[in-house]
Design a protein around this motif. Structure first.
Motif, PDB file in Angstrom:
ATOM      1  N   GLY A  83      -8.269   0.838   4.019  1.00  0.00           N
ATOM      2  CA  GLY A  83      -9.393   1.701   3.688  1.00  0.00           C
ATOM      3  C   GLY A  83      -8.965   2.895   2.847  1.00  0.00           C
ATOM      4  N   GLN A  84      -7.864   3.532   3.207  1.00  0.00           N
ATOM      5  CA  GLN A  84      -7.367   4.673   2.444  1.00  0.00           C
ATOM      6  C   GLN A  84      -6.950   4.260   1.033  1.00  0.00           C
ATOM      7  N   PHE A  85      -6.303   3.099   0.932  1.00  0.00           N
ATOM      8  CA  PHE A  85      -5.845   2.599  -0.361  1.00  0.00           C
ATOM      9  C   PHE A  85      -7.034   2.343  -1.290  1.00  0.00           C
ATOM     10  N   LEU A  86      -8.067   1.672  -0.760  1.00  0.00           N
ATOM     11  CA  LEU A  86      -9.248   1.368  -1.572  1.00  0.00           C
ATOM     12  C   LEU A  86     -10.017   2.640  -1.927  1.00  0.00           C
ATOM     13  N   TYR A  87     -10.058   3.582  -0.991  1.00  0.00           N
ATOM     14  CA  TYR A  87     -10.776   4.828  -1.260  1.00  0.00           C
ATOM     15  C   TYR A  87     -10.124   5.567  -2.425  1.00  0.00           C
ATOM     16  N   GLU A  88      -8.804   5.693  -2.366  1.00  0.00           N
ATOM     17  CA  GLU A  88      -8.121   6.409  -3.449  1.00  0.00           C
ATOM     18  C   GLU A  88      -8.253   5.684  -4.780  1.00  0.00           C
ATOM     19  N   ARG A  90       0.852  -1.191   0.000  1.00  0.00           N
ATOM     20  CA  ARG A  90       0.000   0.000   0.000  1.00  0.00           C
ATOM     21  C   ARG A  90       0.888   1.241   0.000  1.00  0.00           C
ATOM     22  N   THR A  91       1.492   1.444  -1.163  1.00  0.00           N
ATOM     23  CA  THR A  91       2.387   2.584  -1.368  1.00  0.00           C
ATOM     24  C   THR A  91       1.877   3.407  -2.539  1.00  0.00           C
ATOM     25  N   ARG A  92       2.421   4.618  -2.686  1.00  0.00           N
ATOM     26  CA  ARG A  92       2.025   5.479  -3.808  1.00  0.00           C
ATOM     27  C   ARG A  92       2.414   4.847  -5.139  1.00  0.00           C
ATOM     28  N   ASP A  93       3.601   4.246  -5.197  1.00  0.00           N
ATOM     29  CA  ASP A  93       4.011   3.588  -6.440  1.00  0.00           C
ATOM     30  C   ASP A  93       3.021   2.496  -6.839  1.00  0.00           C
ATOM     31  N   ASP A 103       7.000  -0.822   5.437  1.00  0.00           N
ATOM     32  CA  ASP A 103       6.999   0.583   5.011  1.00  0.00           C
ATOM     33  C   ASP A 103       5.786   0.950   4.157  1.00  0.00           C
ATOM     34  N   GLU A 104       4.615   0.433   4.522  1.00  0.00           N
ATOM     35  CA  GLU A 104       3.410   0.823   3.794  1.00  0.00           C
ATOM     36  C   GLU A 104       3.007   2.250   4.175  1.00  0.00           C
ATOM     37  N   GLU A 105       2.364   2.938   3.239  1.00  0.00           N
ATOM     38  CA  GLU A 105       2.064   4.351   3.413  1.00  0.00           C
ATOM     39  C   GLU A 105       0.592   4.637   3.659  1.00  0.00           C
TER      40      GLU A 105
END
Length: 441
Positions: free
Chosen positions: A159-164, A117-120, A153-155
Motif C-alpha cells: 500500500g505504501q509503495f503504490l501510494y508513493e 519495495r525499496t527506495r531504489d 529487506d523490503e522497506e
C-alpha cells in the motif's frame, strides 16, 4: 476519470460469447496480441456498438532496471489511438533482466515478476512511468501483480509503495483484487491494510480473477472461477470507493457463456454489497480510515548507479529462476523452486499456443521435451523465438529418435526461421515434391 462500468477480458476463444453477453460496457484486450492494421472483427463490432476497448500491455517491464523500450511504447500508443481508448494499462513488474546495464546476457522471464519495495526500485519505477506517460496519447494506469516470492529487506508495504508511486507520478492504479488475495496467501499481506493505504482517488479500474491453492501456495491462474475471498476483497474495496470500472479476467479453460455470465453477476453483486456498506457507514457518520503513507512523496530521480544496483539484483533473481544459478541470499529456496517450475510450465503452454504444430508433431513427448530444454536454456527473446530455439535444440541433439518426426521438425523450422517463409521461396514446391518422392522409396 472515465466511468467504464462492468467489463470482461476479451480473448479470441470467447469472442462470440463476449459479443452476446448482456450488460458488458467495456472490454480489455492484451495489447501485444493485437495488430492495428488487422483488428479482429469481433473487436470492431464491439467498437461500433459503443463498447469501450482498453489495451492492456504485458511486456513493457516498467519495474525493470532499464528505461522502457521506445518501440514497445510506440506500439502501445498506436493501439490506443486505433481503438479510440480512453486509457492504457500495464504492470508494476519486471519481465527481463541482464543486458548492457549489467554486462550479462539478456534474460526474458516470459512472466510478470515482482519488484522489490525499496527506495531504489521506487525511484526507477517512477522515472520509467514518467517516460511512458510522456510517450502515450492517453492516461496510463499500472497494475499491482501477484507474486509467489518475496524480496528480502523490503522497506515498504504494498500500500505504501503504490501510494508513493501515484503521489509522485500522478499515474492511475489498476487494482487487481485477486492479486491482493494471492499476496495474502503467499506472502502473509493483509488485503484490507493494502486497500486502506491506497490513494483511492487514483483507481482507474479493478481486475477480478480466479486461481487455485496447492500445497499452501496460491496460483493466480486466470483459469478457475472467482473464489469468495476475492469477491470479499472486491466488496471491501467498493465500500471505500465507487470503482470506475470492474472487469472479469479469464485466460484459460474457458467455461460456457452462462458460467461466465454468472461470474459477472457475482462481481456486480459484490460491488453492490460494498456500496451498500459504504452508504450505511456514511449514514452513521463513520468513515473508513486510510493508513498513513510512509515518505515525503518527493523522491529523487533514478541515477545510473541506482539502475545498475537494481539491474544486478533482478538479474541474479531471474538467472536463478530460469538458468539454474545459485539462489540469491535472503530468498526462500522452496518458493523459488515453485516459481521456477511455474515459469517453465508457462513457457511450455505458451509455446504450444504460438506454435500449435509442435505438440502435434511431437505428440505426448512435447511437454517432457520442452521442460528438459527449458531447464538449461533460458528464454532470450519472445515466445516465437523460444519455439524456434526449442526445435533447433532438438535437432542439434539428434532428437527425437524417430527420423520422420525429425524431418518434419526440420521442415517446420526451415519454414519459419528465415526472413521469408520457406514455402514462398523460389523452388520450394519442387523441393517438397522431391522429398515426398524420396520418403515413398
Amino acid at each position: 476519470m472515465t466511468r467504464l462500468g462492468t467489463g470482461i477480458g476479451w480473448r479470441p476463444e470467447i469472442a462470440d460469447v463476449v459479443e452476446r453477453m448482456p450488460g458488458i460496457d467495456w472490454v480489455e484486450a492484451v495489447s501485444e496480441n493485437l495488430c492495428p492494421g488487422h483488428l479482429p472483427d469481433s473487436l470492431l463490432r464491439l467498437r461500433e456498438r459503443g463498447v469501450t476497448v482498453v489495451p492492456h500491455g504485458v511486456s513493457l517491464g516498467l519495474g525493470g532496471a532499464e528505461r522502457p523500450d521506445a518501440g514497445r511504447l510506440a506500439a502501445l500508443a498506436e493501439r490506443a489511438q486505433v481503438l479510440g481508448s480512453p486509457l492504457v494499462t500495464e504492470h508494476i513488474a519486471f519481465v527481463r533482466a541482464g543486458g548492457p546495464l549489467t554486462a550479462s546476457p539478456l534474460l526474458e522471464a516470459g512472466h510478470l515478476l515482482p519488484v522489490p519495495r525499496t527506495r531504489d526500485a521506487l525511484d526507477v519505477l517512477c522515472e520509467n512511468v514518467r517516460i511512458a506517460q510522456d510517450a502515450l496519447p492517453v492516461p496510463l494506469a499500472v497494475e499491482n501483480i501477484a507474486a509467489l516470492i518475496s524480496w528480502p529487506d523490503e522497506e515498504m508495504t504494498e500500500g505504501q509503495f503504490l501510494y508513493e508511486l501515484a503521489d509522485r507520478t500522478g499515474v492511475r492504479l489498476l487494482i487487481d483484487v485477486a492479486n491482493l488475495h494471492t499476496n495474502h496467501v503467499n506472502r502473509g499481506e493483509d488485503p484490507a491494510e493494502a486497500l486502506a493505504a491506497l490513494p483511492l482517488e487514483a483507481i482507474a479500474y479493478v481486475h477480478v480473477a480466479g486461481g487455485f491453492e496447492r500445497d499452501g501456495v496460491w496460483h493466480d491462474s486466470h483459469a478457475h472461477p472467482v473464489p469468495q475471498p476475492v469477491l470479499d476483497i472486491l466488496a471491501d474495496l467498493a465500500s471505500r470507493v465507487a470503482p470506475p470500472g470492474v472487469l472479469l479476467e479469464r485466460d484459460e479453460d474457458f467455461p460456457e457463456g452462462e458460467e461466465l455470465e454468472d461470474e459477472v453477476r457475482a462481481i456486480r453483486a459484490a460491488v453492490e454489497k460494498g456500496r451498500a456498506s459504504a452508504t450505511a457507514l456514511a449514514g452513521s457518520g463513520t468513515a473508513t480510515p486510510r493508513a498513513a503513507r510512509d515518505g515525503s512523496g518527493t523522491g529523487s530521480g533514478a541515477g545510473a548507479a541506482v539502475r545498475q544496483r537494481l539491474g544486478l539484483a533482478q538479474t541474479a533473481l531471474l538467472s536463478a529462476l530460469v538458468a539454474g544459478t545459485p539462489v540469491p541470499e535472503g530468498f526462500d529456496r522452496v518458493r523459488l523452486g515453485v516459481q521456477a517450475r511455474a515459469l517453465a510450465g508457462k513457457r511450455a503452454d505458451v509455446v504450444a499456443k504460438v506454435a500449435p504444430e509442435l505438440p502435434v508433431i511431437l505428440g505426448p513427448e512435447y511437454r517432457r521435451a520442452f521442460l528438459a530444454y527449458a531447464d538449461g536454456c533460458p528464454m532470450t527473446g519472445g515466445y516465437r523465438r523460444d519455439a524456434l530455439d526449442f526445435v533447433e535444440h532438438l535437432m542439434r541433439n539428434g532428437r527425437p529418435q524417430d527420423l520422420d518426426v525429425r524431418l518434419e521438425l526440420r521442415e517446420w523450422w526451415q519454414e519459419r526461421s528465415g526472413p521469408v517463409p520457406r514455402s514462398e521461396r523460389p523452388g520450394a514446391r519442387l523441393a517438397r515434391a522431391t522429398r515426398r518422392v524420396l520418403l515413398r522409396r
